[in-house]
Motif scaffolding. Structure first.
Motif, short mmCIF file in Angstrom:
data_model
loop_
_atom_site.label_atom_id
_atom_site.label_comp_id
_atom_site.label_asym_id
_atom_site.label_seq_id
_atom_site.Cartn_x
_atom_site.Cartn_y
_atom_site.Cartn_z
N UNK A 21 26.41 51.27 26.71
CA UNK A 21 26.86 51.36 25.31
C UNK A 21 28.39 51.26 25.20
N UNK A 22 29.10 51.94 26.09
CA UNK A 22 30.56 51.91 26.02
C UNK A 22 31.10 50.50 26.21
N UNK A 23 30.53 49.79 27.17
CA UNK A 23 30.99 48.42 27.42
C UNK A 23 30.63 47.50 26.25
N UNK A 24 29.46 47.69 25.66
CA UNK A 24 29.07 46.87 24.52
C UNK A 24 29.96 47.12 23.31
N UNK A 25 30.42 48.36 23.14
CA UNK A 25 31.35 48.66 22.05
C UNK A 25 32.69 47.94 22.28
N UNK A 26 33.17 47.96 23.51
CA UNK A 26 34.40 47.24 23.82
C UNK A 26 34.21 45.74 23.56
N UNK A 27 33.07 45.22 23.98
CA UNK A 27 32.78 43.79 23.75
C UNK A 27 32.76 43.48 22.25
N UNK A 131 43.08 36.34 22.13
CA UNK A 131 42.07 35.97 23.11
C UNK A 131 42.44 36.42 24.53
N UNK A 132 43.64 36.11 25.05
CA UNK A 132 43.93 36.57 26.42
C UNK A 132 43.96 38.09 26.54
N UNK A 133 44.49 38.79 25.53
CA UNK A 133 44.50 40.26 25.60
C UNK A 133 43.08 40.81 25.55
N UNK A 134 42.25 40.24 24.67
CA UNK A 134 40.87 40.70 24.57
C UNK A 134 40.09 40.44 25.84
N UNK A 135 40.29 39.27 26.45
CA UNK A 135 39.58 38.96 27.69
C UNK A 135 40.05 39.87 28.83
N UNK A 136 41.33 40.20 28.84
CA UNK A 136 41.84 41.13 29.86
C UNK A 136 41.17 42.49 29.72
N UNK A 137 41.10 43.01 28.50
CA UNK A 137 40.45 44.31 28.25
C UNK A 137 39.00 44.27 28.71
N UNK A 138 38.30 43.21 28.35
CA UNK A 138 36.88 43.11 28.65
C UNK A 138 36.63 42.95 30.14
N UNK A 139 37.43 42.13 30.80
CA UNK A 139 37.25 41.90 32.24
C UNK A 139 37.52 43.17 33.03
N UNK A 140 38.57 43.89 32.67
CA UNK A 140 38.88 45.13 33.38
C UNK A 140 37.79 46.18 33.16
N UNK A 141 37.26 46.24 31.94
CA UNK A 141 36.24 47.24 31.64
C UNK A 141 34.93 46.93 32.36
N UNK A 142 34.60 45.64 32.48
CA UNK A 142 33.32 45.27 33.07
C UNK A 142 33.32 45.40 34.58
N UNK A 148 30.37 38.34 34.46
CA UNK A 148 29.65 37.16 33.97
C UNK A 148 28.87 37.45 32.71
N UNK A 149 28.12 38.56 32.71
CA UNK A 149 27.32 38.91 31.54
C UNK A 149 28.18 39.24 30.33
N UNK A 150 29.27 39.96 30.57
CA UNK A 150 30.09 40.37 29.43
C UNK A 150 30.90 39.20 28.89
#
Length: 516
Positions: A21-27, A131-142, A148-150
């Protein structure tokens, strides 16, 4: 006071607990930012003629509403990696959303063409970092086990944006006012800000990390000049026009000087070129930029074909292009899960084959090609892109340390922006050449520029020109396939993150592990 929900840790990723759930909220937060940025790039295109009439100015002038936004993106993207380290990714993301929303409001309130262009540049300064900031946040969290899934989640709006944008833009312009193509960003932006404050965990900035001023002075203007020259090439008769080649040459020289500077002072450089010492990152970057050149150029050709050859409206064009988005939406979750379990060298070539097959079909376009057949080809194209784009992006990240992710995300976004500009410009020039060879002059191309009575007479030759141009796009896809088969890893590499180091994301060292 806003509260932050716990974000997943590398330990969670290492255990591969799935998309919790936490990762999906970040996504969801990152997807909102992506939707704003990508939709805004496409919805404006259908309003260009309306804006020219509204402000009583030429199309050449009003085109700067789109070009100015693109140049602002190119200027600010190189700063994102440094800014993420300097201020922290959460603060940077909040600043980017705020700047984008402010630019959107001002653009909707614009009283002249010049004011609108200025406000679009302001909007682009915020959008470039989203986009680059968002992808950085998401990649670090995942973490490497779930990247790949996120990434497949954020890939859906990236593919749907070019499809939904013209539909939404045409509806807003027809039903309400051109101003609403900008005001629509306000509620999305407010929702993104509220969710960001509540969901994103505050990371640790490194304020001692100095800005590479020399690199910034070379890279940002170099990218802007290169993209400006590419944009001018499609409106100035090709690459031979001085307005096109002069800024392009100046841009390439500045980029070459930046590469020399970055190699000499790698530790402090704005973009860490040591990333390309990682074989997987380099191969994924080359594959990605070749696909983007071909696909973004194709995304330009298809709407022009539907409007100029078939006489469709902007709204109908968007609806006819929808199968591509549907195919991508269905393929991306599957490809994302596969990217987390096996090497991208087993996934990406299959996606490229599907893209290539769809392009083979598009090389057979005629003035009366069945929309059912075209829809099937676009659906296949979407499935191929869904199996190509995000697995390639996530594969590039899988072998990097957490400290390198912000710079790597910035580098990939620069590649994407430049690739999109190159694809649009090159295929525009090639299309103009094919049209001139068959019709003489410029062929009268340009959306609804061809009157209905003349369209019936020239449509067969115009369709042949579009079909011939798609052969060039197909060639790029074949080249990307060769690179992917030879260089991309067929087995998933071992992750290099240290799951016991909670501060890894703030480390100034951007060390890499060479992979084979």
């Amino acid at each position: 006071m806003a509260t932050s929900l716990p974000s997943p840790t590398p330990t969670d990723a290492g255990a591969d607990a799935g998309l919790d759930r936490a990762l999906m909220l970040i996504a969801s937060v990152v997807v909102l930012g992506a939707v704003m940025s990508i939709l805004d790039t496409t919805v404006v295109n259908v309003a260009i003629n309306t804006l020219a009439r509204e402000f009583d100015t030429s199309l050449a002038t009003i085109q700067w509403v789109a070009t100015g936004y693109t140049l602002a993106l190119a200027t600010v993207i190189p700063l994102t990696g440094w800014a993420a380290d300097r201020f922290g990714t959460k603060r940077l993301y909040l600043m980017s959303i705020s700047l984008f929303v402010i630019g959107s409001v001002l653009s909707g309130l614009a009283w002249s063409a010049n004011a609108l262009i200025v406000f679009r540049v302001l909007q682009g300064l915020g959008g470039g970092m989203l986009m680059p900031a968002g992808m950085t946040i998401l990649t670090r969290a995942a973490g490497p086990h779930r990247v790949g899934r996120v990434m497949a989640i954020i890939g859906v709006p990236m593919m749907l944006g070019p499809i939904c944008g013209p539909i939404l833009g045409g509806w807003l312009v027809d039903a309400f006012s051109w101003r609403w193509i900008f005001f629509i960003n306000v509620p999305i932006g407010i929702a993104a800000l509220v969710l960001s404050l509540r969901v994103l965990e505050r990371d640790v900035p490194t304020p001692e990390h100095r800005l590479d001023w020399l690199g910034l002075g070379l890279l940002s203007p170099g990218l802007a000049l290169l993209i400006y020259g590419l944009a001018e090439s499609s409106s100035s008769g090709g690459f031979g026009a001085a307005k096109a080649w002069a800024p392009m040459v100046a841009g390439v020289v500045m980029l070459a000087l930046f590469v020399r500077h970055a190699l000499r002072d790698a530790d402090a450089a704005l973009i860490d070129l040591r990333l390309f010492a990682n074989r997987t990152f380099s191969a994924a970057s080359i594959t990605l930029i070749l696909v983007i050149i071909a696909v973004f150029g194709g995304m330009l050709l298809l709407p022009l074909y539907l409007q100029a050859v078939r006489g469709e409206s902007a709204l109908s064009t968007g609806l006819l292009l929808a199968p591509q988005g549907v195919g991508a939406m269905l393929a991306m979750p599957v490809a994302g899960r596969l990217a987390d379990t096996t090497g991208i060298g087993r996934i990406v070539p299959v996606g490229l084959v599907l893209v290539g097959v769809s392009f083979v079909g598009l090389t057979q376009l005629q003035e009366d090609t069945s929309y059912w057949l075209l829809g099937a080809e676009l659906f296949l194209l979407g499935v191929g892109l869904g199996a190509t784009m995000m697995p390639t992006f996530s594969g590039a990240m899988q072998t990097l340390r957490r400290a390198a992710i912000a710079r790597a995300s910035t580098t990939l976004n620069i590649n994407q922006q430049v690739g999109a500009s190159v694809g649009t410009a090159v295929l525009s020039v090639l299309l103009a050449h094919e049209l001139a060879a068959r019709l003489g002059g410029g062929g009268g191309i340009g959306g609804t520029a061809v009157p209905a009575d003349r369209r019936a007479a020239v449509a067969p030759k115009m369709a042949d020109a579009f079909a011939a141009t798609f052969w060039w796009a197909l060639g790029l896809v074949v080249l990307a396939f060769v690179v992917a088969v030879i260089l991309l890893p067929r087995d998933k590499p071992e992750p290099v993150d240290d799951p016991d180091d909670p501060g890894a994301g703030a480390m100034p060292d951007a060390a890499l592990v060479l992979t084979h």
